[in-house]
Design an enzyme around this catalytic site. Structure first.
Site, PDB file in Angstrom:
ATOM      1  N   ILE A   1       2.017  -9.918   2.048  1.00  0.00           N
ATOM      2  CA  ILE A   1       1.401 -11.024   2.767  1.00  0.00           C
ATOM      3  C   ILE A   1      -0.159 -10.750   3.043  1.00  0.00           C
ATOM      4  CG2 ILE A   1       3.604 -12.024   3.655  1.00  0.00           C
ATOM      5  CD1 ILE A   1       2.496 -11.405   6.492  1.00  0.00           C
ATOM      6  N   ASP A   2      -0.514  -9.572   3.502  1.00  0.00           N
ATOM      7  CA  ASP A   2      -1.786  -9.187   3.788  1.00  0.00           C
ATOM      8  C   ASP A   2      -2.748  -9.316   2.704  1.00  0.00           C
ATOM      9  OD1 ASP A   2      -0.523  -8.620   6.100  1.00  0.00           O
ATOM     10  OD2 ASP A   2      -1.022  -6.519   6.306  1.00  0.00           O
TER      11      ASP A   2
ATOM     12  N   GLU B   1       0.789  -1.073   0.017  1.00  0.00           N
ATOM     13  CA  GLU B   1      -0.119  -0.189  -0.149  1.00  0.00           C
ATOM     14  C   GLU B   1       0.801   1.338  -0.058  1.00  0.00           C
ATOM     15  OE1 GLU B   1      -1.524   0.503   3.882  1.00  0.00           O
ATOM     16  OE2 GLU B   1      -2.719   2.134   3.475  1.00  0.00           O
TER      17      GLU B   1
HETATM   18  O1  F6P Z   1       3.393  -6.525   5.296  1.00  0.00           O
HETATM   19  C1  F6P Z   1       2.497  -6.031   6.044  1.00  0.00           C
HETATM   20  C2  F6P Z   1       2.466  -6.440   7.297  1.00  0.00           C
HETATM   21  O2  F6P Z   1       2.418  -7.814   7.277  1.00  0.00           O
HETATM   22  C3  F6P Z   1       1.266  -6.029   8.446  1.00  0.00           C
HETATM   23  O3  F6P Z   1       0.120  -7.099   8.529  1.00  0.00           O
HETATM   24  C4  F6P Z   1       2.078  -5.667   9.433  1.00  0.00           C
HETATM   25  O4  F6P Z   1       1.188  -4.675  10.479  1.00  0.00           O
HETATM   26  C5  F6P Z   1       3.335  -5.007   9.084  1.00  0.00           C
HETATM   27  O5  F6P Z   1       3.628  -5.800   8.020  1.00  0.00           O
HETATM   28  C6  F6P Z   1       4.390  -5.253  10.301  1.00  0.00           C
HETATM   29  O6  F6P Z   1       5.555  -4.756   9.812  1.00  0.00           O
HETATM   30  P1  F6P Z   1       7.051  -4.269  10.296  1.00  0.00           P
HETATM   31  O7  F6P Z   1       6.885  -5.063  11.543  1.00  0.00           O
HETATM   32  O8  F6P Z   1       7.809  -4.666   9.285  1.00  0.00           O
HETATM   33  O9  F6P Z   1       6.766  -2.872  10.567  1.00  0.00           O
END
Ligand code: F6P
Length: 346
Positions: free
Chosen positions: A128-129, A105
């Protein structure tokens, strides 16, 4: 004629399949005699002119490897005018004809904005979301679902042996795709996702109904971005720390749920937070194929000058869509899946 030069970058959270996508874009463009650079650490690589050359040798032996050989970051390239000017200056100084930005996003929204400002960009959706709009699926999702499903399978036997409630917290900030798919595949008894806030009473009613039917254990899957209804108000759980885009770090809702379930039902409860295990490691074969398809299609789009767009999977085919259209909203779990989950509950 001058040889054309394209740079690839990966931004935002990593996911399995990124290397397959990088390899796909690179190989498609090398076959048309392009020079391909890999910007390091996402947009930071453009702002600091840090890159590697991508060729057959540097993209060899990486399709099965998780993470990203280019590394990633959440650098905000739109932070201020000075940062934006640096990005454009470096784009020119590096002699680039365009950038392929692989991201979720955040990265795709930034790409849409930079394109509006005049930078030739093509996006590739990854997360992955699985919450990027316009595309049926993103790579990384299938691997994450596989990991979460295996975890649920394993938790079943220990839950049953101990007469416990096991709460499994999976990723999913705004959309509960991983929870929904792994919950269905793993035979979870309750699935809680951001699309449908639920009360503790409602969740415990399902667990107690199972008890009445002789089932002395339950598996609850919760997406980290899910909200719990407390006195009619939907409340999520996040940490005070924020990422560079100002989004709070998530995590903790699983523990909260386990504590509340134990209080209400009397069942001893435990929580398993899968966290980044879902994002790491080798991609499943379907993610490798999907990521390669995205990469090759993005390469085709570079050759066709389809800037400001991204490939999107529609059924079995890839179609180019406008980045500005794909970044208006997120793709959440539709009503039909909520009905499916409800039919399976208990
Ligand atoms: O890639 C998205 C995601 O998997 C979200 O579900 C999650 O909130 C986020 O990544 C966490 O990412 P990071 O720990 O790298 O900030």
């Amino acid at each position: 004629m001058d040889q054309k030069k394209i740079a690839i970058l990966t931004g935002g959270g990593d996911c399995p399949g990124l290397n397959a996508a990088i390899r796909g874009v690179t190989r498609r463009l090398l076959s048309k005699n392009y020079t391909v650079l890999g910007l390091l650490d996402g947009w930071a690589g453009l702002l600091e002119k840090r890159f590697v050359e991508l060729n057959y040798a540097t993209t060899s032996g990486i399709i099965h490897v998780g993470g990203t050989i280019l590394r990633t970051s959440r650098t905000n390239v739109l932070k201020d005018q000075e940062t934006i000017d640096t990005a454009f200056k470096n784009f020119k100084e590096l002699g680039l004809d365009g950038i392929v930005a692989i991201g979720g996003e955040g990265t795709l929204t930034v790409s849409a904005k930079l394109f509006e400002k005049g930078m030739p960009l093509i996006g590739i959706p990854k997360t992955i979301d699985n919450d990027i709009d316009q595309t049926d699926f993103t790579f990384g999702f299938a691997t994450a679902v596989e990991i979460a499903t295996e975890a649920i399978d394993r938790l079943h036997t220990t839950a049953e042996s101990h007469n416990r409630v096991m709460v499994v917290e999976v990723m999913g900030r705004h959309a509960g795709w991983i929870a929904t798919y792994s919950g269905i595949a793993g035979g979870a008894d309750v699935v809680v996702i951001p699309e449908k806030p639920r009360s503790i009473e409602e969740i415990c009613k399902i667990i107690n109904a199972r008890k009445d039917r002789g089932k002395r254990f339950s598996i609850v899957v919760v997406a980290e971005g899910a909200k719990i209804l407390v006195n009619g108000k939907a409340t999520g759980i996040s940490k005070e720390r924020k990422d560079p885009f100002g989004r709070p770090l998530l995590g903790g809702i699983g523990q909260f749920l386990a504590d509340e379930i134990e209080k209400v039902t009397g069942f001893e409860s435990r929580v398993t937070v899968l966290g980044h295990v879902q994002r790491g490691g080798t991609p499943v074969s379907s993610d490798r194929v999907l990521a390669t398809n995205f990469g090759i299609t993005a390469g085709d789009m570079v050759l066709n000058n389809q800037w400001g767009m991204m490939p999107a999977l529609k059924g079995a085919v890839m179609k180019p869509v406008l980045l500005s259209d794909a970044t208006v909203k997120l793709k959440t779990v539709p009503e039909r899946y909520l009905e499916i989950l409800q039919s399976l509950e208990g």
